[in-house]
Design a protein around this motif. Structure first.
Motif, PDB file in Angstrom:
ATOM      1  N   ASN A  40       0.847  -1.199   0.000  1.00  0.00           N
ATOM      2  CA  ASN A  40       0.000   0.000   0.000  1.00  0.00           C
ATOM      3  C   ASN A  40       0.878   1.243   0.000  1.00  0.00           C
ATOM      4  OD1 ASN A  40      -1.915  -1.966   2.025  1.00  0.00           O
ATOM      5  ND2 ASN A  40      -2.825  -0.988   0.251  1.00  0.00           N
ATOM      6  N   GLY A  41       0.477   2.196  -0.839  1.00  0.00           N
ATOM      7  CA  GLY A  41       1.223   3.451  -0.885  1.00  0.00           C
ATOM      8  C   GLY A  41       2.499   3.372  -1.710  1.00  0.00           C
ATOM      9  N   ALA A  42       2.698   2.273  -2.443  1.00  0.00           N
ATOM     10  CA  ALA A  42       3.929   2.120  -3.210  1.00  0.00           C
ATOM     11  C   ALA A  42       3.952   3.035  -4.435  1.00  0.00           C
ATOM     12  CB  ALA A  42       4.085   0.672  -3.655  1.00  0.00           C
ATOM     13  N   GLY A  43       2.770   3.478  -4.879  1.00  0.00           N
ATOM     14  CA  GLY A  43       2.728   4.357  -6.043  1.00  0.00           C
ATOM     15  C   GLY A  43       2.135   3.705  -7.280  1.00  0.00           C
ATOM     16  N   LYS A  44       1.404   2.618  -7.078  1.00  0.00           N
ATOM     17  CA  LYS A  44       0.817   1.911  -8.226  1.00  0.00           C
ATOM     18  C   LYS A  44      -0.265   2.760  -8.893  1.00  0.00           C
ATOM     19  CE  LYS A  44      -0.454  -1.471  -5.483  1.00  0.00           C
ATOM     20  NZ  LYS A  44       0.001  -0.958  -4.182  1.00  0.00           N
ATOM     21  N   SER A  45      -1.198   3.252  -8.072  1.00  0.00           N
ATOM     22  CA  SER A  45      -2.275   4.065  -8.652  1.00  0.00           C
ATOM     23  C   SER A  45      -1.725   5.341  -9.260  1.00  0.00           C
ATOM     24  CB  SER A  45      -3.306   4.400  -7.575  1.00  0.00           C
ATOM     25  OG  SER A  45      -3.933   3.228  -7.131  1.00  0.00           O
ATOM     26  N   THR A  46      -0.724   5.918  -8.620  1.00  0.00           N
ATOM     27  CA  THR A  46      -0.126   7.142  -9.153  1.00  0.00           C
ATOM     28  C   THR A  46       0.454   6.890 -10.547  1.00  0.00           C
ATOM     29  OG1 THR A  46       0.369   7.848  -6.907  1.00  0.00           O
ATOM     30  CG2 THR A  46       1.562   8.943  -8.673  1.00  0.00           C
ATOM     31  N   LEU A  47       1.056   5.725 -10.703  1.00  0.00           N
ATOM     32  CA  LEU A  47       1.612   5.391 -12.015  1.00  0.00           C
ATOM     33  C   LEU A  47       0.492   5.236 -13.053  1.00  0.00           C
ATOM     34  CD1 LEU A  47       4.222   4.765 -13.512  1.00  0.00           C
ATOM     35  CD2 LEU A  47       3.844   2.349 -13.027  1.00  0.00           C
ATOM     36  N   PHE A  86     -10.898   2.080 -12.489  1.00  0.00           N
ATOM     37  CA  PHE A  86     -10.378   2.805 -11.335  1.00  0.00           C
ATOM     38  C   PHE A  86     -10.326   1.944 -10.080  1.00  0.00           C
ATOM     39  CE2 PHE A  86     -12.029   5.934 -14.202  1.00  0.00           C
ATOM     40  CZ  PHE A  86     -11.211   7.041 -14.047  1.00  0.00           C
ATOM     41  N   GLN A  87      -9.383   2.280  -9.190  1.00  0.00           N
ATOM     42  CA  GLN A  87      -9.351   1.608  -7.893  1.00  0.00           C
ATOM     43  C   GLN A  87     -10.596   1.970  -7.085  1.00  0.00           C
ATOM     44  OE1 GLN A  87      -5.820   2.297  -5.559  1.00  0.00           O
ATOM     45  NE2 GLN A  87      -6.543   1.020  -3.878  1.00  0.00           N
ATOM     46  N   ILE A  88     -10.930   3.253  -7.076  1.00  0.00           N
ATOM     47  CA  ILE A  88     -12.190   3.677  -6.459  1.00  0.00           C
ATOM     48  C   ILE A  88     -13.134   3.970  -7.606  1.00  0.00           C
ATOM     49  CG2 ILE A  88     -13.314   5.432  -5.051  1.00  0.00           C
ATOM     50  CD1 ILE A  88     -10.436   5.789  -3.770  1.00  0.00           C
ATOM     51  N   GLU A 204      -2.884  -5.270  -8.852  1.00  0.00           N
ATOM     52  CA  GLU A 204      -3.742  -6.192  -8.109  1.00  0.00           C
ATOM     53  C   GLU A 204      -3.071  -6.628  -6.818  1.00  0.00           C
ATOM     54  OE1 GLU A 204      -7.100  -6.933  -8.814  1.00  0.00           O
ATOM     55  OE2 GLU A 204      -6.639  -7.550  -6.774  1.00  0.00           O
ATOM     56  N   HIS A 205      -3.868  -6.696  -5.762  1.00  0.00           N
ATOM     57  CA  HIS A 205      -3.363  -7.202  -4.481  1.00  0.00           C
ATOM     58  C   HIS A 205      -3.621  -8.694  -4.326  1.00  0.00           C
ATOM     59  CE1 HIS A 205      -1.775  -3.795  -2.371  1.00  0.00           C
ATOM     60  NE2 HIS A 205      -2.840  -3.056  -2.642  1.00  0.00           N
ATOM     61  N   ASP A 206      -4.572  -9.218  -5.105  1.00  0.00           N
ATOM     62  CA  ASP A 206      -4.929 -10.635  -5.012  1.00  0.00           C
ATOM     63  C   ASP A 206      -3.830 -11.474  -5.680  1.00  0.00           C
ATOM     64  OD1 ASP A 206      -5.888 -13.184  -5.502  1.00  0.00           O
ATOM     65  OD2 ASP A 206      -7.951 -12.520  -5.861  1.00  0.00           O
TER      66      ASP A 206
HETATM   67  N1  LIG Z   1      -2.774  13.511  -4.870  1.00  0.00           N
HETATM   68  C1  LIG Z   1      -1.854  13.176  -3.958  1.00  0.00           C
HETATM   69  N2  LIG Z   1      -1.288  14.137  -3.188  1.00  0.00           N
HETATM   70  C2  LIG Z   1      -0.349  13.809  -2.260  1.00  0.00           C
HETATM   71  N3  LIG Z   1       0.090  12.579  -2.060  1.00  0.00           N
HETATM   72  C3  LIG Z   1      -0.440  11.576  -2.789  1.00  0.00           C
HETATM   73  C4  LIG Z   1      -1.449  11.833  -3.779  1.00  0.00           C
HETATM   74  N4  LIG Z   1      -1.789  10.665  -4.351  1.00  0.00           N
HETATM   75  C5  LIG Z   1      -1.036   9.720  -3.748  1.00  0.00           C
HETATM   76  N5  LIG Z   1      -0.228  10.267  -2.823  1.00  0.00           N
HETATM   77  C6  LIG Z   1       0.783   9.547  -2.031  1.00  0.00           C
HETATM   78  O1  LIG Z   1       1.631   8.896  -2.934  1.00  0.00           O
HETATM   79  C7  LIG Z   1       1.954   7.595  -2.476  1.00  0.00           C
HETATM   80  C8  LIG Z   1       1.516   6.570  -3.510  1.00  0.00           C
HETATM   81  O2  LIG Z   1       0.099   6.483  -3.521  1.00  0.00           O
HETATM   82  P1  LIG Z   1      -0.697   5.513  -4.484  1.00  0.00           P
HETATM   83  O3  LIG Z   1      -2.126   5.776  -4.321  1.00  0.00           O
HETATM   84  O4  LIG Z   1      -0.143   5.623  -5.847  1.00  0.00           O
HETATM   85  O5  LIG Z   1      -0.318   4.091  -3.871  1.00  0.00           O
HETATM   86  P2  LIG Z   1      -0.841   2.660  -4.292  1.00  0.00           P
HETATM   87  O6  LIG Z   1       0.362   1.854  -4.582  1.00  0.00           O
HETATM   88  O7  LIG Z   1      -1.861   2.736  -5.340  1.00  0.00           O
HETATM   89  O8  LIG Z   1      -1.477   2.172  -2.919  1.00  0.00           O
HETATM   90  P3  LIG Z   1      -2.739   1.189  -2.661  1.00  0.00           P
HETATM   91  O9  LIG Z   1      -2.240  -0.192  -2.801  1.00  0.00           O
HETATM   92  O10 LIG Z   1      -3.121   1.510  -1.272  1.00  0.00           O
HETATM   93  O11 LIG Z   1      -3.774   1.547  -3.660  1.00  0.00           O
HETATM   94  C9  LIG Z   1       1.271   7.438  -1.139  1.00  0.00           C
HETATM   95  O12 LIG Z   1       2.207   7.761  -0.138  1.00  0.00           O
HETATM   96  C10 LIG Z   1       0.167   8.452  -1.179  1.00  0.00           C
HETATM   97  O13 LIG Z   1      -0.127   8.905   0.119  1.00  0.00           O
END
Ligand SMILES: Nc1ncnc2c1ncn2[C@@H]1O[C@H](COP(=O)(O)OP(=O)(O)OP(=O)(O)O)[C@@H](O)[C@H]1O
Ligand SMILES: [Mg+2]
Lengths: 249, 327
Positions: A40-47, A86-88, A204-206
Motif C-alpha cells: 500500500n502506498g507504493a505508487g501503483k495508482s499514481t503510475l 479505477f481503484q475507487i 492487483e493485491h490478489d
Molecule cells: N494527490 C496526492 N497528493 C499527495 N500525495 C499523494 C497523492 N496521491 C497519492 N499520494 C501519495 O503517494 C503515495 C503513492 O500512492 P498511491 O495511491 O499511488 O499508492 P498505491 O500503490 O496505489 O497504494 P494502494 O495499494 O493503497 O492503492 C502514497 O504515499 C500516497 O499517500
C-alpha cells in the motif's frame, strides 16, 4: 521481439517530499498481462494515473501506440485507445448499469453531438453495451441503478465500460477488490481470455490472481521498480521476498 | 400519485384551457398572466438544460433573457422611428417582424452564451455561480449606461410586433405564439435529455472523470448545452419584451436570474415540466399575494424552504411520487 504498445520512460513523480514514482520504466507488450504489485502506498495508482493522463509526471515520458503521449490529456489518451478502470470506481451513479455502458459505446462511436434520437434506443450502441455486460456477467442487472450496485459489481461494470471502448490496452487498478472468492475467480478467467484482445497492465493485491494471470510482474516499492520478471522469477527474487512477498511468505 | 407523463399533460391542458376559458369569458388579464407563465416557463426550460441536465448553476441567465429583450427592443425601436441601426458599411434596418426578431435574439444569445460559457466553465462550483453572476451584472450596468436605448428608463414599443396571419394585439393570439414557443422548447428539451448528447451531458453532470475516461470531453458537451440553454432563454426574453411592449435593464438583473432558478427548484430540478410549474406557481403567488402585501416574496421564500427541505423533487416530484428525475 514485438514492439511494446505502452512504454514509460524513467517516470518520476513527487508529492511534496513523497516519492510516488522514481525513475519508473515499464513496458506493456502485445498479448500480455503485466501485473504491477507492491505494498500500500507504493505508487501503483499514481503510475496508472500518469499513464492515463490524470497526472503529469515531473520527469520522464510515456509512449503509447508508437507516439509520445506525455503531454496529452485523459480524453485524448482514451481516444487513442487506453481503456481504464479505477481503484475507487468512478461511474455515473444516477444512471442505470446499461446507461453507463452505453455511454462507453457512445465514447467509442464519438458521435455525441446528436440531439434528437434517443440514445437508449440506438440499436448499435445498446447491442455493443449489452454484449459487454454479458461478458462480465452483469447483464441481469442492466436496469439497476449504479448507486445500488455492490462495490465488486461496480468494478465489473467499469470493466464492461472499458470493453465497449475496444481499447488497444487496458489499465486496471485492482479490478478484483470487493469481488469475493467466486467473483475473483470468474474475473480471473475472463481477463485470461481478454489479453488476446488487448494487453492489460494490471494492478492487483490478489496474489492468486496475479500469479495465475501475469506473463510478467513488476514490483513497485516506494515508487521504485525493484524487480520485473516472470511469475517464477519474481517468486524466487530475494529482494522481492524481503520487501514485499516476505510479508506473507 | 400520478404518473409524471399524465401530470405533464394535465399541466399543458390547464395552461391551454385557462386562457381559452378567459377568452370566452372576456377576461384578458387572465390571458396575460397565462402568457407570462408560458414565456417565463420557456426561459426556465432554457435554464433547466444547463442547470437540471448539465448541473451548471448559472446565476447569470438574465443575460440571455435581457439580450432577447433588447434584440426585440432595439429592432422594433428603429422600425418605429424609421431610423436604420447602421448605415455603413452595410445598411441594417429595424424590423417589426417577429420571426426576424426571434432569430436575432436566438443567435446573439447563443454567441454570448458561447463566450460566457467558455470562460465560466473553466471554473466549477461556487466560482461558476459567481462568474455567471458577474457577467449578469456587467450586462445590467451596461444597459443602464447606454443612453441610445433608454438607459435606466428602458425602451417602449408602441405597437406589438407582427406575425403573419395573426393579430398579435389580441391577447389570445399572442398567447398562442407563446404557448407554441413553450411547447417547442419543451419538445426540444425532452429530445435532448434522451439523446446521445443528453446521455453524455447527464454523465458530465454526475462525474466528469467518467466522461473523460470514455474519450469524450465533458467541457465541450457542457459548453454546447450552455449555448442551447442561453439561446432558448434569449427567445423567451424577446417574447417577454413583446408581451410588455417594453424592455428595461431589469431584464438583465440578477433577481431575474434568481427567479429562473427558483422556478426550477419549485417545479423540480431536471424535470421537463419543472420550470413551467414553478413559473406558474410563482406568478400565481405574485398575483394573489402581491395584492395583499408588498412583502409577498416572504411566502415564496417559505415555500421554497419547504420544497428544499421536504420535497427535493419539487412539485412535480411530490405529485408524481418520484424523488429522482432522469432514468
Ligand atoms: N494527490 C496526492 N497528493 C499527495 N500525495 C499523494 C497523492 N496521491 C497519492 N499520494 C501519495 O503517494 C503515495 C503513492 O500512492 P498511491 O495511491 O499511488 O499508492 P498505491 O500503490 O496505489 O497504494 P494502494 O495499494 O493503497 O492503492 C502514497 O504515499 C500516497 O499517500
Ligand atoms: Mg492504489
Amino acid at each position: 521481439m514485438t514492439e511494446p504498445i505502452l512504454r514509460t520512460e524513467s517516470i518520476t513523480k513527487y508529492f511534496g517530499a513523497v516519492k510516488a514514482s522514481q525513475d519508473v520504466s515499464l513496458e506493456l507488450r502485445p498479448g500480455e498481462i503485466h501485473a504491477l504489485i507492491g505494498p500500500n502506498g507504493a505508487g501503483k495508482s499514481t503510475l496508472i494515473k500518469q499513464i492515463a493522463g490524470n497526472l503529469t509526471p515531473d520527469a520522464g515520458r510515456i509512449w503509447f501506440d508508437g507516439r509520445d503521449v506525455t503531454r496529452l490529456g485523459t480524453v485524448a489518451r482514451a481516444r487513442a485507445g487506453l481503456g481504464r478502470t479505477f481503484q475507487i470506481s468512478s461511474l455515473a451513479m444516477e444512471y442505470t448499469v446499461l446507461q453507463n455502458v452505453v455511454l462507453g459505446a457512445l465514447g467509442r462511436d464519438g458521435g455525441v453531438m446528436r440531439f434528437l434520437l434517443p440514445a437508449m434506443k440506438d440499436k448499435a450502441l445498446v447491442a455493443e453495451a449489452e454484449a459487454a455486460l454479458d461478458r462480465v456477467g452483469l447483464i441481469d442487472l442492466k436496469s439497476t441503478r449504479t448507486a445500488d450496485l455492490s462495490h465488486g459489481q461496480r468494478r465489473q461494470l467499469e470493466v464492461a465500460v472499458a470493453l465497449t471502448l475496444r481499447p488497444k490496452a487496458f489499465l486496471m487498478d485492482e479490478p478484483m477488490a470487493g469481488l469475493g472468492a467466486g467473483g475473483s475467480k470468474r474475473l480471473t478467467g475472463f481477463l485470461d481470455t481478454l489479453r488476446a484482445e488487448a494487453p492489460i497492465l494490471l494492478v492487483e493485491h490478489d496474489m492468486d490472481a496475479v500469479f495465475a494471470l501475469a506473463d510478467r510482474i513488476s514490483v513497485l516499492v516506494y515508487g521504485e521498480v525493484i524487480a520485473t520478471g516472470t511469475a517464477a522469477e519474481i517468486r524466487a527474487n530475494r529482494d522481492v521476498r524481503t520487501a514485499y512477498l516476505g510479508e506473507d511468505a | 400519485m400520478i404518473r409524471e407523463t399524465y401530470l405533464n399533460a394535465l399541466i399543458m391542458a390547464l395552461l391551454l384551457g385557462i386562457p381559452l376559458w378567459a377568452h370566452v369569458a372576456g377576461q384578458p388579464f387572465t390571458i396575460t398572466l397565462a402568457t407570462k407563465v408560458a414565456i417565463l416557463g420557456l426561459a426556465g426550460v432554457g435554464l433547466n438544460i444547463a442547470l437540471g441536465l448539465g448541473g451548471m448553476v448559472s446565476l447569470g441567465h438574465a443575460v440571455f433573457f435581457g439580450i432577447g429583450g433588447y434584440a426585440m427592443g432595439i429592432l422594433a425601436h428603429h422600425a418605429q422611428t424609421y431610423t436604420p441601426l447602421m448605415e455603413a458599411p452595410l445598411l441594417i434596418e429595424g424590423t417589426k417582424f417577429m420571426p426576424a426578431i426571434w432569430l436575432v435574439a436566438v443567435v446573439v444569445s447563443a454567441v454570448v452564451a458561447l463566450a460566457i460559457g467558455a470562460l465560466s466553465l473553466r471554473t466549477g462550483g461556487v466560482y461558476f455561480i459567481m462568474i455567471t453572476l458577474a457577467f449578469g451584472q456587467m450586462f445590467y450596468y451596461f444597459a443602464i449606461s447606454w443612453p441610445a436605448y433608454g438607459g435606466e428608463d428602458g425602451l417602449s414599443i408602441y405597437v406589438r410586433n407582427e406575425f403573419p396571419g395573426l393579430n398579435t394585439l389580441v391577447p389570445i393570439q399572442f398567447f398562442a405564439i407563446a404557448f407554441v414557443a413553450l411547447s417547442l422548447g419543451l419538445i426540444l428539451s425532452h429530445l435532448i435529455a434522451r439523446s446521445r448528447f443528453g446521455l453524455a451531458l447527464g454523465a458530465a453532470r454526475q462525474n466528469s472523470e467518467r466522461v473523460q475516461t470514455v474519450g469524450l470531453d465533458p467541457m465541450r458537451v457542457k459548453l454546447v448545452a450552455f449555448v442551447i440553454s442561453g439561446a432558448i432563454t434569449g427567445l423567451a426574453g424577446a417574447l417577454f419584451a413583446d408581451l410588455n411592449r417594453f424592455v428595461a435593464p431589469t431584464m438583465f438583473s440578477w433577481h431575474l436570474s434568481g427567479e429562473l432558478i427558483i422556478f426550477i427548484i419549485l417545479g423540480g430540478i431536471g424535470r421537463l415540466f419543472g420550470p413551467v410549474v414553478g413559473a406558474g406557481l410563482f406568478i400565481l403567488l405574485e398575483h394573489f399575494l402581491g395584492g395583499l402585501s408588498e412583502y409577498w416574496l416572504i411566502y415564496v421564500g417559505a415555500i421554497l424552504l419547504g420544497v428544499v427541505l421536504f420535497a427535493r423533487g419539487g412539485l412535480i416530484g411530490a405529485l408524481s411520487g418520484r424523488e429522482v428525475a432522469h432514468d
